[in-house]
Motif scaffolding. Structure first.
Motif, short mmCIF file in Angstrom:
data_model
loop_
_atom_site.label_atom_id
_atom_site.label_comp_id
_atom_site.label_asym_id
_atom_site.label_seq_id
_atom_site.Cartn_x
_atom_site.Cartn_y
_atom_site.Cartn_z
N ALA A 3 -47.80 -8.94 -5.16
CA ALA A 3 -49.27 -8.81 -5.19
C ALA A 3 -49.66 -7.38 -4.86
O ALA A 3 -49.06 -6.74 -4.00
N GLN A 4 -50.66 -6.89 -5.58
CA GLN A 4 -51.17 -5.53 -5.39
C GLN A 4 -52.69 -5.57 -5.35
O GLN A 4 -53.30 -6.44 -5.97
N PRO A 5 -53.30 -4.60 -4.68
CA PRO A 5 -54.77 -4.53 -4.71
C PRO A 5 -55.26 -4.31 -6.14
O PRO A 5 -54.61 -3.61 -6.93
N ALA A 6 -56.38 -4.90 -6.47
CA ALA A 6 -56.94 -4.75 -7.82
C ALA A 6 -57.32 -3.29 -8.07
O ALA A 6 -57.76 -2.58 -7.18
N THR A 7 -57.14 -2.89 -9.30
CA THR A 7 -57.48 -1.54 -9.76
C THR A 7 -58.69 -1.64 -10.70
O THR A 7 -59.06 -2.74 -11.12
N PRO A 8 -59.28 -0.52 -11.07
CA PRO A 8 -60.36 -0.58 -12.06
C PRO A 8 -59.91 -1.23 -13.38
O PRO A 8 -60.69 -1.93 -14.02
N GLY B 274 -45.54 -10.40 -23.97
CA GLY B 274 -46.82 -9.82 -23.63
C GLY B 274 -46.88 -9.78 -22.11
O GLY B 274 -45.84 -9.70 -21.45
N THR B 275 -48.06 -9.87 -21.55
CA THR B 275 -48.21 -9.83 -20.10
C THR B 275 -49.18 -10.91 -19.65
O THR B 275 -50.24 -11.08 -20.23
N ASN B 276 -48.76 -11.65 -18.62
CA ASN B 276 -49.66 -12.56 -17.92
C ASN B 276 -50.17 -11.81 -16.71
O ASN B 276 -49.38 -11.25 -15.93
N TYR B 277 -51.47 -11.79 -16.54
CA TYR B 277 -52.09 -11.23 -15.35
C TYR B 277 -52.59 -12.40 -14.51
O TYR B 277 -53.33 -13.25 -15.00
N PHE B 278 -52.18 -12.45 -13.26
CA PHE B 278 -52.67 -13.43 -12.31
C PHE B 278 -53.60 -12.66 -11.38
O PHE B 278 -53.15 -11.78 -10.64
N ILE B 279 -54.89 -12.96 -11.45
CA ILE B 279 -55.90 -12.16 -10.76
C ILE B 279 -56.69 -13.03 -9.80
O ILE B 279 -57.21 -14.09 -10.19
N LYS B 280 -56.81 -12.58 -8.55
CA LYS B 280 -57.68 -13.25 -7.58
C LYS B 280 -59.05 -12.59 -7.68
O LYS B 280 -59.17 -11.37 -7.55
N VAL B 281 -60.08 -13.42 -7.94
CA VAL B 281 -61.43 -12.93 -8.15
C VAL B 281 -62.36 -13.62 -7.15
O VAL B 281 -62.33 -14.84 -7.01
N ILE C 51 -57.73 -3.68 -13.71
CA ILE C 51 -57.70 -5.13 -13.48
C ILE C 51 -59.12 -5.68 -13.43
O ILE C 51 -59.39 -6.76 -13.96
N GLN C 52 -60.05 -4.95 -12.83
CA GLN C 52 -61.45 -5.39 -12.83
C GLN C 52 -61.97 -5.48 -14.26
O GLN C 52 -62.68 -6.42 -14.61
N ALA C 53 -61.59 -4.53 -15.09
CA ALA C 53 -62.02 -4.55 -16.50
C ALA C 53 -61.46 -5.77 -17.22
O ALA C 53 -62.16 -6.39 -18.04
N ILE C 54 -60.23 -6.14 -16.92
CA ILE C 54 -59.63 -7.34 -17.52
C ILE C 54 -60.41 -8.58 -17.06
O ILE C 54 -60.75 -9.44 -17.87
N ALA C 55 -60.67 -8.67 -15.77
CA ALA C 55 -61.44 -9.80 -15.24
C ALA C 55 -62.82 -9.86 -15.89
O ALA C 55 -63.29 -10.94 -16.29
N ASP C 56 -63.47 -8.71 -16.04
CA ASP C 56 -64.79 -8.68 -16.66
C ASP C 56 -64.74 -9.18 -18.10
O ASP C 56 -65.67 -9.85 -18.57
N GLN C 57 -63.65 -8.87 -18.81
CA GLN C 57 -63.54 -9.27 -20.21
C GLN C 57 -63.34 -10.77 -20.39
O GLN C 57 -63.70 -11.32 -21.43
N VAL C 58 -62.76 -11.45 -19.40
CA VAL C 58 -62.55 -12.90 -19.52
C VAL C 58 -63.58 -13.71 -18.73
O VAL C 58 -63.57 -14.94 -18.78
#
Length: 96
Positions: free
Chosen positions: A9-14, A50-57, A16-23
């Motif tokens: 786990a890593q702190p979210a970056t800009p 490809g890549t799976n992103y697991f994001i805590k929002v 990653i925020q953009a990916i979250a915003d897109q979904v």
């Protein structure tokens, strides 16, 4: 990290925020609910075809969602593959 395993786990970056915003709209459509707050907190990745992103929002004052977002190798399309609601800030992101 082993092949196909989750990264630490890593702190979210800009990015990653953009990916979250897109979904975000995909989640809102699935739940028939709009979110005023949608802040990426941390993430993990998994390299597959490809890549799976697991994001805590964070989506409410004390509520967090875990999102699984897939991005294929040949395009920039992001697809919300799964989600879990009602997590806490300290819940670890695990595979789902």
């Amino acid at each position: 990290m082993s092949l196909g395993g989750l990264s630490p786990a890593q702190p979210a970056t800009p990015e990653i925020q953009a990916i979250a915003d897109q979904v975000k709209y995909q989640l809102e459509a699935k739940l028939n609910q709009a979110f005023n707050l949608f802040k990426a907190i941390e993430f993990r990745t998994q390299v597959v075809a490809g890549t799976n992103y697991f994001i805590k929002v964070q989506y409410a004052e004390d509520k967090y969602a875990h999102l699984r977002v897939f991005q294929g190798l040949s395009n920039d399309n992001l697809t919300l593959q799964g989600y879990q609601l009602n997590h806490t800030r300290t819940d670890p992101i695990t595979y789902f």
